[in-house]
Design a protein around this motif. Structure first.
Motif, mmCIF file in Angstrom:
data_model
loop_
_atom_site.group_PDB
_atom_site.id
_atom_site.type_symbol
_atom_site.label_atom_id
_atom_site.label_comp_id
_atom_site.label_asym_id
_atom_site.label_seq_id
_atom_site.Cartn_x
_atom_site.Cartn_y
_atom_site.Cartn_z
ATOM 1 N N VAL A 82 0.817 -1.266 0.069
ATOM 2 C CA VAL A 82 -0.043 -0.103 -0.024
ATOM 3 C C VAL A 82 0.863 1.313 0.112
ATOM 4 O O VAL A 82 0.400 2.541 -0.188
ATOM 5 C CB VAL A 82 -1.046 0.044 1.158
ATOM 6 N N TRP A 83 2.036 1.176 0.362
ATOM 7 C CA TRP A 83 3.301 2.244 0.470
ATOM 8 C C TRP A 83 4.559 1.937 0.203
ATOM 9 O O TRP A 83 4.921 0.698 0.715
ATOM 10 C CB TRP A 83 3.075 3.021 1.790
ATOM 11 N N PHE A 84 5.284 2.354 -0.688
ATOM 12 C CA PHE A 84 6.700 2.059 -0.651
ATOM 13 C C PHE A 84 7.737 3.312 -0.484
ATOM 14 O O PHE A 84 7.377 4.323 -1.052
ATOM 15 C CB PHE A 84 6.960 1.254 -2.054
ATOM 16 N N GLY A 85 8.511 3.131 0.253
ATOM 17 C CA GLY A 85 9.533 4.210 0.600
ATOM 18 C C GLY A 85 11.126 3.941 0.351
ATOM 19 O O GLY A 85 11.313 2.703 0.160
ATOM 20 N N TYR A 86 11.970 4.953 0.231
ATOM 21 C CA TYR A 86 13.375 4.579 0.029
ATOM 22 C C TYR A 86 14.289 5.641 0.823
ATOM 23 O O TYR A 86 13.876 6.855 0.740
ATOM 24 C CB TYR A 86 13.605 4.371 -1.255
ATOM 25 N N LEU A 87 15.251 5.308 1.646
ATOM 26 C CA LEU A 87 16.130 6.159 2.435
ATOM 27 C C LEU A 87 17.401 5.779 2.095
ATOM 28 O O LEU A 87 17.629 4.404 1.659
ATOM 29 C CB LEU A 87 15.847 5.866 3.750
ATOM 30 N N TYR A 88 18.231 6.451 2.026
ATOM 31 C CA TYR A 88 19.550 6.104 1.559
ATOM 32 C C TYR A 88 20.824 7.194 2.301
ATOM 33 O O TYR A 88 20.337 8.124 2.763
ATOM 34 C CB TYR A 88 20.150 6.212 -0.015
ATOM 35 N N GLU A 89 21.854 6.439 2.465
ATOM 36 C CA GLU A 89 22.922 7.212 3.124
ATOM 37 C C GLU A 89 23.267 8.510 2.398
ATOM 38 O O GLU A 89 23.247 8.731 1.312
ATOM 39 C CB GLU A 89 24.135 6.243 3.188
ATOM 40 N N GLY A 90 23.687 9.434 3.331
ATOM 41 C CA GLY A 90 23.780 10.834 2.686
ATOM 42 C C GLY A 90 22.971 11.820 3.428
ATOM 43 O O GLY A 90 23.027 12.332 4.520
ATOM 44 N N PRO A 91 21.825 11.899 2.768
ATOM 45 C CA PRO A 91 20.820 12.789 3.128
ATOM 46 C C PRO A 91 20.103 12.241 4.431
ATOM 47 O O PRO A 91 19.311 12.993 5.187
ATOM 48 C CB PRO A 91 19.611 13.095 2.151
ATOM 49 N N SER A 92 20.160 11.055 4.762
ATOM 50 C CA SER A 92 19.312 10.299 5.839
ATOM 51 C C SER A 92 20.245 9.938 6.843
ATOM 52 O O SER A 92 21.395 9.297 6.551
ATOM 53 C CB SER A 92 18.732 8.921 5.354
ATOM 54 N N PRO A 93 19.902 10.223 8.063
ATOM 55 C CA PRO A 93 21.045 9.818 9.046
ATOM 56 C C PRO A 93 20.532 8.174 9.387
ATOM 57 O O PRO A 93 19.678 7.686 8.900
ATOM 58 C CB PRO A 93 20.543 10.666 10.399
ATOM 59 N N GLU A 94 21.633 7.698 10.165
ATOM 60 C CA GLU A 94 21.658 6.190 10.333
ATOM 61 C C GLU A 94 20.119 6.031 11.168
ATOM 62 O O GLU A 94 19.757 4.860 11.212
ATOM 63 C CB GLU A 94 22.775 5.814 10.943
ATOM 64 N N ALA A 95 19.733 6.788 11.904
ATOM 65 C CA ALA A 95 18.645 6.606 12.729
ATOM 66 C C ALA A 95 17.727 7.838 12.724
ATOM 67 O O ALA A 95 18.126 8.984 12.692
ATOM 68 C CB ALA A 95 18.748 6.180 13.878
ATOM 69 N N GLY A 96 16.573 7.423 12.823
ATOM 70 C CA GLY A 96 15.578 8.762 12.826
ATOM 71 C C GLY A 96 14.033 8.437 12.551
ATOM 72 O O GLY A 96 13.789 7.399 12.590
ATOM 73 N N VAL A 97 13.392 9.387 12.213
ATOM 74 C CA VAL A 97 11.989 9.366 12.026
ATOM 75 C C VAL A 97 11.553 9.680 10.359
ATOM 76 O O VAL A 97 11.982 10.710 10.010
ATOM 77 C CB VAL A 97 11.243 10.116 12.732
ATOM 78 N N ALA A 98 10.973 8.890 9.690
ATOM 79 C CA ALA A 98 10.457 9.056 8.300
ATOM 80 C C ALA A 98 8.873 9.141 8.290
ATOM 81 O O ALA A 98 8.185 8.693 9.268
ATOM 82 C CB ALA A 98 11.132 8.300 7.581
ATOM 83 N N ARG A 99 8.454 9.692 7.319
ATOM 84 C CA ARG A 99 7.378 9.723 7.207
ATOM 85 C C ARG A 99 6.410 8.918 5.829
ATOM 86 O O ARG A 99 7.291 8.849 4.867
ATOM 87 C CB ARG A 99 6.641 11.179 7.004
ATOM 88 N N PHE A 100 5.306 8.420 6.042
ATOM 89 C CA PHE A 100 4.673 7.997 4.809
ATOM 90 C C PHE A 100 3.113 8.411 4.638
ATOM 91 O O PHE A 100 2.748 9.040 5.772
ATOM 92 C CB PHE A 100 4.623 6.307 5.117
ATOM 93 N N ARG A 101 2.585 8.487 3.505
ATOM 94 C CA ARG A 101 1.320 9.246 3.284
ATOM 95 C C ARG A 101 0.304 8.220 2.758
ATOM 96 O O ARG A 101 0.581 7.352 1.961
ATOM 97 C CB ARG A 101 1.459 10.341 2.472
ATOM 98 N N LEU A 102 -0.609 7.951 3.375
ATOM 99 C CA LEU A 102 -1.902 7.234 2.966
ATOM 100 C C LEU A 102 -3.091 8.187 3.259
ATOM 101 O O LEU A 102 -3.420 8.995 3.758
ATOM 102 C CB LEU A 102 -2.149 6.186 4.266
ATOM 103 N N CYS A 103 -3.959 7.613 2.025
ATOM 104 C CA CYS A 103 -5.256 8.215 2.008
ATOM 105 C C CYS A 103 -6.178 7.391 2.437
ATOM 106 O O CYS A 103 -6.408 6.039 1.951
ATOM 107 C CB CYS A 103 -5.483 8.563 0.427
ATOM 108 N N SER A 104 -7.279 7.931 3.195
ATOM 109 C CA SER A 104 -8.364 6.965 3.690
ATOM 110 C C SER A 104 -9.266 6.344 2.656
ATOM 111 O O SER A 104 -9.882 5.289 2.769
ATOM 112 C CB SER A 104 -9.325 7.468 4.695
ATOM 113 N N SER A 105 -9.088 7.141 1.225
ATOM 114 C CA SER A 105 -9.789 6.422 0.059
ATOM 115 C C SER A 105 -9.290 5.231 -0.478
ATOM 116 O O SER A 105 -9.866 4.481 -1.248
ATOM 117 C CB SER A 105 -10.003 7.199 -0.906
ATOM 118 N N GLN A 106 -7.976 5.087 -0.118
ATOM 119 C CA GLN A 106 -7.268 4.119 -0.754
ATOM 120 C C GLN A 106 -7.087 2.869 0.189
ATOM 121 O O GLN A 106 -6.671 1.555 -0.019
ATOM 122 C CB GLN A 106 -5.751 4.255 -1.225
ATOM 123 N N VAL A 107 -6.888 3.109 1.584
ATOM 124 C CA VAL A 107 -6.665 2.073 2.527
ATOM 125 C C VAL A 107 -7.999 1.782 3.614
ATOM 126 O O VAL A 107 -8.638 2.807 3.615
ATOM 127 C CB VAL A 107 -5.477 2.233 3.363
#
Length: 145
Positions: A82-107
């Motif tokens: 229902v969702w796919f995301g991608y983090l990579y070294e450089g702009p992303s720290p080794e640990a943290g909080v990331a976000r995903f977006r869902l729509c109530s019409s789709q899930v």
């Protein structure tokens, strides 16, 4: 005459496929294992609000090998992504909080799986490990009386 030409083309095609299979890298070079020591992902239970909203998940990457890492994250429900995301070294720290977006019409409200794979590339060598799966619930909003 036409049959001989077709047989020659079929032989050439088979030879091309065989040569390409023999020159392909060994499948074990990218085999993924499940390693909790490589990191984690987790999401808290939340309310599925009307419309499209951002929700968050925590991640930590601790790859034991040197090289550049990336983290592929997907949210699954009943075997469907229902969702796919991608983090990579450089702009992303080794640990943290990331976000995903869902729509109530789709899930729909229910239980979801948060799955992730860490890949580390050192030169031409790629090593992958699946992180332990986390589950979370999205519930309906409570109705006011």
């Amino acid at each position: 005459m036409r049959t001989a030409r077709l047989a020659g083309l079929a032989t050439a095609l088979v030879m091309t496929v065989l040569v390409s299979l023999m020159s392909a890298p060994a499948p074990s070079a990218r085999a993924a294992t499940t390693e909790a020591s490589w990191g984690s992902v987790n999401a808290k239970n939340a309310v599925l609000k009307r419309g499209c909203r951002n929700y968050s998940y925590r991640y930590a990457v601790d790859a034991p090998t040197k090289g550049d890492w990336d983290l592929s994250v997907r949210i699954m429900r009943k075997g469907r992504v229902v969702w796919f995301g991608y983090l990579y070294e450089g702009p992303s720290p080794e640990a943290g909080v990331a976000r995903f977006r869902l729509c109530s019409s789709q899930v729909r409200p229910g239980r979801y799986r948060l799955e992730a794979v860490v890949s580390v590339q050192d030169g031409r060598e790629v090593t992958e490990s699946e992180l332990p799966v986390d589950t979370f619930k999205l519930r309906k909003p409570r109705r006011r009386r």
